[in-house]
Design a protein around this motif. Sequence first.
Motif, PDB file in Angstrom:
ATOM      1  N   GLN A 150       0.840  -1.198   0.000  1.00 30.59           N
ATOM      2  CA  GLN A 150       0.000   0.000   0.000  1.00 30.59           C
ATOM      3  C   GLN A 150       0.878   1.252   0.000  1.00 30.59           C
ATOM      4  O   GLN A 150       1.948   1.277   0.615  1.00 30.59           O
ATOM      5  N   PHE A 151       0.394   2.253  -0.741  1.00 26.38           N
ATOM      6  CA  PHE A 151       1.145   3.485  -0.961  1.00 26.38           C
ATOM      7  C   PHE A 151       0.204   4.678  -0.769  1.00 26.38           C
ATOM      8  O   PHE A 151      -0.806   4.777  -1.474  1.00 26.38           O
ATOM      9  N   PRO A 152       0.513   5.584   0.158  1.00 27.02           N
ATOM     10  CA  PRO A 152      -0.309   6.788   0.280  1.00 27.02           C
ATOM     11  C   PRO A 152      -0.359   7.579  -1.025  1.00 27.02           C
ATOM     12  O   PRO A 152      -1.392   8.151  -1.372  1.00 27.02           O
ATOM     13  N   GLY A 153       0.751   7.603  -1.727  1.00 19.60           N
ATOM     14  CA  GLY A 153       0.804   8.253  -3.030  1.00 19.60           C
ATOM     15  C   GLY A 153       1.752   7.514  -3.941  1.00 19.60           C
ATOM     16  O   GLY A 153       2.620   6.766  -3.500  1.00 19.60           O
ATOM     17  N   TRP A 154       1.542   7.680  -5.230  1.00 16.51           N
ATOM     18  CA  TRP A 154       2.436   7.096  -6.222  1.00 16.51           C
ATOM     19  C   TRP A 154       2.686   8.129  -7.309  1.00 16.51           C
ATOM     20  O   TRP A 154       1.724   8.737  -7.771  1.00 16.51           O
ATOM     21  N   PRO A 155       3.965   8.361  -7.671  1.00 12.46           N
ATOM     22  CA  PRO A 155       5.192   7.715  -7.215  1.00 12.46           C
ATOM     23  C   PRO A 155       5.541   8.075  -5.768  1.00 12.46           C
ATOM     24  O   PRO A 155       5.042   9.047  -5.220  1.00 12.46           O
ATOM     25  N   LEU A 178       5.823  -4.698  -7.046  1.00  7.81           N
ATOM     26  CA  LEU A 178       5.333  -6.076  -7.005  1.00  7.81           C
ATOM     27  C   LEU A 178       6.326  -7.042  -7.629  1.00  7.81           C
ATOM     28  O   LEU A 178       6.443  -8.194  -7.179  1.00  7.81           O
ATOM     29  N   SER A 179       7.067  -6.597  -8.630  1.00  4.00           N
ATOM     30  CA  SER A 179       8.037  -7.481  -9.294  1.00  4.00           C
ATOM     31  C   SER A 179       9.042  -8.068  -8.310  1.00  4.00           C
ATOM     32  O   SER A 179       9.455  -9.226  -8.450  1.00  4.00           O
ATOM     33  N   HIS A 180       9.454  -7.295  -7.291  1.00  2.00           N
ATOM     34  CA  HIS A 180      10.400  -7.808  -6.297  1.00  2.00           C
ATOM     35  C   HIS A 180       9.818  -9.012  -5.558  1.00  2.00           C
ATOM     36  O   HIS A 180      10.517  -9.994  -5.290  1.00  2.00           O
ATOM     37  N   PHE A 181       8.542  -8.932  -5.217  1.00  2.00           N
ATOM     38  CA  PHE A 181       7.923  -9.979  -4.408  1.00  2.00           C
ATOM     39  C   PHE A 181       7.492 -11.171  -5.264  1.00  2.00           C
ATOM     40  O   PHE A 181       7.438 -12.299  -4.766  1.00  2.00           O
ATOM     41  N   SER A 204      -6.008   8.655 -16.315  1.00  2.00           N
ATOM     42  CA  SER A 204      -4.677   8.629 -16.912  1.00  2.00           C
ATOM     43  C   SER A 204      -3.696   8.230 -15.820  1.00  2.00           C
ATOM     44  O   SER A 204      -4.012   8.237 -14.637  1.00  2.00           O
ATOM     45  N   GLY A 205      -2.519   7.874 -16.223  1.00  2.00           N
ATOM     46  CA  GLY A 205      -1.512   7.497 -15.243  1.00  2.00           C
ATOM     47  C   GLY A 205      -1.503   6.014 -14.948  1.00  2.00           C
ATOM     48  O   GLY A 205      -2.244   5.224 -15.527  1.00  2.00           O
ATOM     49  N   SER A 206      -0.643   5.641 -14.010  1.00  2.00           N
ATOM     50  CA  SER A 206      -0.458   4.232 -13.672  1.00  2.00           C
ATOM     51  C   SER A 206      -1.576   3.751 -12.758  1.00  2.00           C
ATOM     52  O   SER A 206      -2.443   4.510 -12.330  1.00  2.00           O
ATOM     53  N   GLU A 207      -1.540   2.473 -12.433  1.00  2.00           N
ATOM     54  CA  GLU A 207      -2.618   1.829 -11.694  1.00  2.00           C
ATOM     55  C   GLU A 207      -2.762   2.393 -10.273  1.00  2.00           C
ATOM     56  O   GLU A 207      -1.782   2.865  -9.676  1.00  2.00           O
ATOM     57  N   ILE A 208      -3.970   2.301  -9.749  1.00  2.00           N
ATOM     58  CA  ILE A 208      -4.217   2.679  -8.358  1.00  2.00           C
ATOM     59  C   ILE A 208      -4.568   1.466  -7.499  1.00  2.00           C
ATOM     60  O   ILE A 208      -4.562   1.551  -6.270  1.00  2.00           O
ATOM     61  N   ALA A 209      -4.842   0.326  -8.128  1.00  2.00           N
ATOM     62  CA  ALA A 209      -5.106  -0.900  -7.378  1.00  2.00           C
ATOM     63  C   ALA A 209      -4.819  -2.098  -8.269  1.00  2.00           C
ATOM     64  O   ALA A 209      -5.000  -2.040  -9.486  1.00  2.00           O
ATOM     65  N   ALA A 210      -4.338  -3.165  -7.650  1.00  2.00           N
ATOM     66  CA  ALA A 210      -4.089  -4.414  -8.370  1.00  2.00           C
ATOM     67  C   ALA A 210      -4.360  -5.562  -7.422  1.00  2.00           C
ATOM     68  O   ALA A 210      -4.036  -5.494  -6.233  1.00  2.00           O
ATOM     69  N   ARG A 211      -4.972  -6.600  -7.957  1.00  2.00           N
ATOM     70  CA  ARG A 211      -5.277  -7.758  -7.132  1.00  2.00           C
ATOM     71  C   ARG A 211      -5.217  -9.007  -8.007  1.00  2.00           C
ATOM     72  O   ARG A 211      -5.360  -8.909  -9.230  1.00  2.00           O
ATOM     73  N   GLY A 212      -4.981 -10.136  -7.406  1.00  2.00           N
ATOM     74  CA  GLY A 212      -4.942 -11.336  -8.228  1.00  2.00           C
ATOM     75  C   GLY A 212      -4.665 -12.582  -7.427  1.00  2.00           C
ATOM     76  O   GLY A 212      -4.326 -12.541  -6.242  1.00  2.00           O
ATOM     77  N   LEU A 213      -4.841 -13.692  -8.111  1.00  2.00           N
ATOM     78  CA  LEU A 213      -4.500 -15.003  -7.574  1.00  2.00           C
ATOM     79  C   LEU A 213      -3.515 -15.648  -8.527  1.00  2.00           C
ATOM     80  O   LEU A 213      -3.816 -15.859  -9.712  1.00  2.00           O
ATOM     81  N   LEU A 214      -2.328 -15.930  -8.029  1.00  2.00           N
ATOM     82  CA  LEU A 214      -1.295 -16.648  -8.752  1.00  2.00           C
ATOM     83  C   LEU A 214      -1.134 -18.012  -8.097  1.00  2.00           C
ATOM     84  O   LEU A 214      -1.625 -18.254  -6.996  1.00  2.00           O
ATOM     85  N   SER A 224      -2.600  -8.213  -3.217  1.00  2.00           N
ATOM     86  CA  SER A 224      -3.477  -7.071  -2.956  1.00  2.00           C
ATOM     87  C   SER A 224      -2.604  -5.830  -2.824  1.00  2.00           C
ATOM     88  O   SER A 224      -1.750  -5.763  -1.928  1.00  2.00           O
ATOM     89  N   ALA A 225      -2.799  -4.856  -3.727  1.00  2.00           N
ATOM     90  CA  ALA A 225      -1.966  -3.657  -3.729  1.00  2.00           C
ATOM     91  C   ALA A 225      -2.822  -2.456  -4.089  1.00  2.00           C
ATOM     92  O   ALA A 225      -3.689  -2.543  -4.966  1.00  2.00           O
ATOM     93  N   VAL A 226      -2.570  -1.331  -3.411  1.00  2.00           N
ATOM     94  CA  VAL A 226      -3.386  -0.141  -3.652  1.00  2.00           C
ATOM     95  C   VAL A 226      -2.546   1.101  -3.396  1.00  2.00           C
ATOM     96  O   VAL A 226      -1.637   1.094  -2.565  1.00  2.00           O
ATOM     97  N   ALA A 227      -2.834   2.175  -4.143  1.00  2.00           N
ATOM     98  CA  ALA A 227      -2.166   3.462  -3.975  1.00  2.00           C
ATOM     99  C   ALA A 227      -3.199   4.559  -3.838  1.00  2.00           C
ATOM    100  O   ALA A 227      -4.351   4.416  -4.260  1.00  2.00           O
ATOM    101  N   GLY A 228      -2.767   5.678  -3.222  1.00  2.00           N
ATOM    102  CA  GLY A 228      -3.655   6.816  -3.072  1.00  2.00           C
ATOM    103  C   GLY A 228      -4.620   6.663  -1.929  1.00  2.00           C
ATOM    104  O   GLY A 228      -5.811   6.953  -2.056  1.00  2.00           O
TER     105      GLY A 228
END
Length: 311
Positions: A150-155, A178-181, A204-214, A224-228
């Motif tokens: 989670q990120f209060p702001g991005w970048p 996320l690539s690191h993990f 516009s701009g990059s993502e503000i949330a991403a989720r998935g099952l791998l 589970s990842a979210v920004a803003g």
Amino acid sequence: MDKIRLGVVGLGAIGAEMLDAAAKHPDFSVLRAADLDQGVLDRLGHVHPGVLFGTDASAVVRAADLDAVYLATPPALHAPLANQALDSGKAVFSEKPLAISLADGQRMRDAAARTGLANAVNFALSDRHAVLEIERGLRGPVRGVDIRLQFPGWPRDFQSTATWVAGREQGGFVREVLSHFVYLTDRLLGPLRTEYVSVDFPGSGSEIAARGLLRAGDVPVHVSAVAGLAGPEAYEWILWGAERSYLLRDWGELFVSDGGSWEPVTLQGERGSEFTRLTLFAEAIRGGAPADLADFDAALRVQHIIEAFHQ
């Protein structure tokens, strides 16, 4: 071999940090560096007077007086610069992500295989002491992995001047963080595949949330990842084991549970840094195969997962 003659391309926050680390490293001599920002070149030129600075990245990767290059450019430039360097006989150490398309990543991997030259990608967790501790202690069946970001702001503040980091084409926290993990999970559990992923983009701009099952084999990996958001910046990777579970927090804090509450782990040895990964890169250039340095093969597996979020 004498000192490895190194060129550095891209002198933003991470590139400048790697330049400083390489300048202090006994295995390397930094001869050349390039960036498009003349102000950055002027500032670093005063700090490193023995380095030839310029704005032409191709001149560095093709220079006959270098043995290796480190690439910290925006990701779209990784493939053309890496392939030029490999084709001119230089080892390559690149920032992540490997590239921004699977075709470019495949070309990088193929060029490295064709030339037989050392190749590496700077995943911060590849030699982190907490990761090595997990690797040594991991036992019993793994029931699942959770990746929570989670990120209060991005970048983030330290990347605020790199405009591409905020863009959809090359940036975003899926590629940058996320690539690191994903790399870490691949390293410990084997290659991943996607079951489902979804990403929320603003107008516009990059993502503000991403989720998935791998999945790694049969092991579910939840993302589970979210920004803003109104909250603290947080990085958590949890491996749930039948006998022992691990929590990696904020890149280097490690906790363990054998069934009760999380207990902190006292870690031994060096934490892992740009300096220590340069040591591993030097080992690879001199013919070794350091296990704690990610190569283009590993980075391409990561890219397959990361790009699934962008398709």
